[in-house]
Motif scaffolding. Sequence first.
Motif, PDB file in Angstrom:
ATOM      1  N   GLY A 114       0.808  -1.209   0.000  1.00 15.50           N
ATOM      2  CA  GLY A 114       0.000   0.000   0.000  1.00 15.50           C
ATOM      3  C   GLY A 114       0.841   1.258   0.000  1.00 15.50           C
ATOM      4  O   GLY A 114       0.671   2.151  -0.847  1.00 15.50           O
ATOM      5  N   ASN A 166      -2.467  -5.767   3.604  1.00 17.83           N
ATOM      6  CA  ASN A 166      -2.670  -5.639   5.049  1.00 17.83           C
ATOM      7  C   ASN A 166      -2.947  -7.015   5.655  1.00 17.83           C
ATOM      8  O   ASN A 166      -4.081  -7.503   5.595  1.00 17.83           O
ATOM      9  N   CYS A 202     -12.877   4.274   2.604  1.00 12.19           N
ATOM     10  CA  CYS A 202     -11.663   3.966   1.844  1.00 12.19           C
ATOM     11  C   CYS A 202     -11.477   2.449   1.758  1.00 12.19           C
ATOM     12  O   CYS A 202     -11.748   1.713   2.709  1.00 12.19           O
ATOM     13  N   ARG A 204      -9.302  -1.051   1.229  1.00 10.77           N
ATOM     14  CA  ARG A 204      -7.988  -1.642   1.485  1.00 10.77           C
ATOM     15  C   ARG A 204      -8.009  -3.109   1.067  1.00 10.77           C
ATOM     16  O   ARG A 204      -9.058  -3.763   1.053  1.00 10.77           O
ATOM     17  N   TYR A 206      -6.923  -6.718   2.170  1.00 15.02           N
ATOM     18  CA  TYR A 206      -6.568  -7.441   3.394  1.00 15.02           C
ATOM     19  C   TYR A 206      -6.227  -8.890   3.062  1.00 15.02           C
ATOM     20  O   TYR A 206      -6.874  -9.517   2.213  1.00 15.02           O
ATOM     21  N   GLN A 265      -2.097   9.100   5.018  1.00 15.83           N
ATOM     22  CA  GLN A 265      -2.932   7.908   4.855  1.00 15.83           C
ATOM     23  C   GLN A 265      -3.346   7.742   3.400  1.00 15.83           C
ATOM     24  O   GLN A 265      -3.952   8.626   2.804  1.00 15.83           O
ATOM     25  N   ASN A 268      -7.178   4.802  -1.129  1.00 11.68           N
ATOM     26  CA  ASN A 268      -7.677   3.501  -1.566  1.00 11.68           C
ATOM     27  C   ASN A 268      -6.511   2.660  -2.084  1.00 11.68           C
ATOM     28  O   ASN A 268      -5.571   3.202  -2.684  1.00 11.68           O
ATOM     29  N   ASN A 269      -6.597   1.348  -1.868  1.00  7.09           N
ATOM     30  CA  ASN A 269      -5.526   0.480  -2.324  1.00  7.09           C
ATOM     31  C   ASN A 269      -6.033  -0.949  -2.480  1.00  7.09           C
ATOM     32  O   ASN A 269      -6.465  -1.578  -1.516  1.00  7.09           O
TER      33      ASN A 269
END
Length: 311
Positions: A114, A166, A202, A204, A206, A265, A268-269
């Motif tokens: 990220g 993440n 947002c 993420r 994972y 921060q 978005n990813n």
Amino acid sequence: MRVVVIGSNGFIGTNLLQYLNSRHVKVVACDNRKPKKEMKGVVYHQIIGEESEFYSGIVQEDDYIILLKWKGVPVSEIRNQRELFQNNIVDMMLLIDICVERKVKKIFFASSGGAVYGNKNIFPISEQEETQPISEYGIQKLMIEDYLRFISRTSKIPTVCLRIANPYGPYQQPFNGQGIIATFLASGLLGKNVEIWGNGNCLRDYLYIGDLCECIYRCLLLDIEEGVYNVGSGVGTSILEICEIISAMLGIELHQTLKPAYGVQVKNNVLDCSKIKEKIDWECEITMDEGISRMLESWDGIGFSGKPDVR
């Protein structure tokens, strides 16, 4: 095959040791902290004194090196620059140089899937996208990636940079500034409010820790070629969606407190992991619902001392 895991007593390291050990890989664990519990079959070394001297006595020719050691978290504002730079850049480069001197087989580095990319508008993000980190964490991760590419060119020792999404799962401790799923799950168990930095929308990527360990194991087993690889689920999940999953699982409503987003921060990813899938026939298998459920089952009451997950 002898694998030396450096930074072995953290969340990823603890799970990885268990995973590799269960598959009869010869593992050497190095960390400046003592493990809470030693695993039979793993050789442990606690770093004492000068790091370069310590590693000179540990690293051997033809070792596979996995670099997990790192200080700092992705959303930290700039602070303690000297300490972070010393640990993450200077000490890491000296360690890499020792690996070169010892003629190790291959070096793996746990980079960030990220932080190194920064804010993007096209998803999923492939390894071909330009890296534009907006945090000190991402900048330093990218600096080590660049140094490893230099090492590959000049020493002929192959290096592999895994840009990891993440991760979450057993042995992840809550309330330490990293690991939103662990913190939200623990908050629900303790009846605490959860803090959301931003509007909670947002996205993420994972990744369940068992899937990450399997990926690293396959990279070792199949001797993946040098390069940079995204490692994630390829699925975007919002913070609000995580709240809904945990609320449903615990049978409660997570009380939320909204706060302004950090300036460092990433908005978005979501990662494109097709490259590593093609190379080692790997992809994330554990859904978030199943992963959080496994994480919850692994925790010992409110002590959060979960056991590593071995599938």
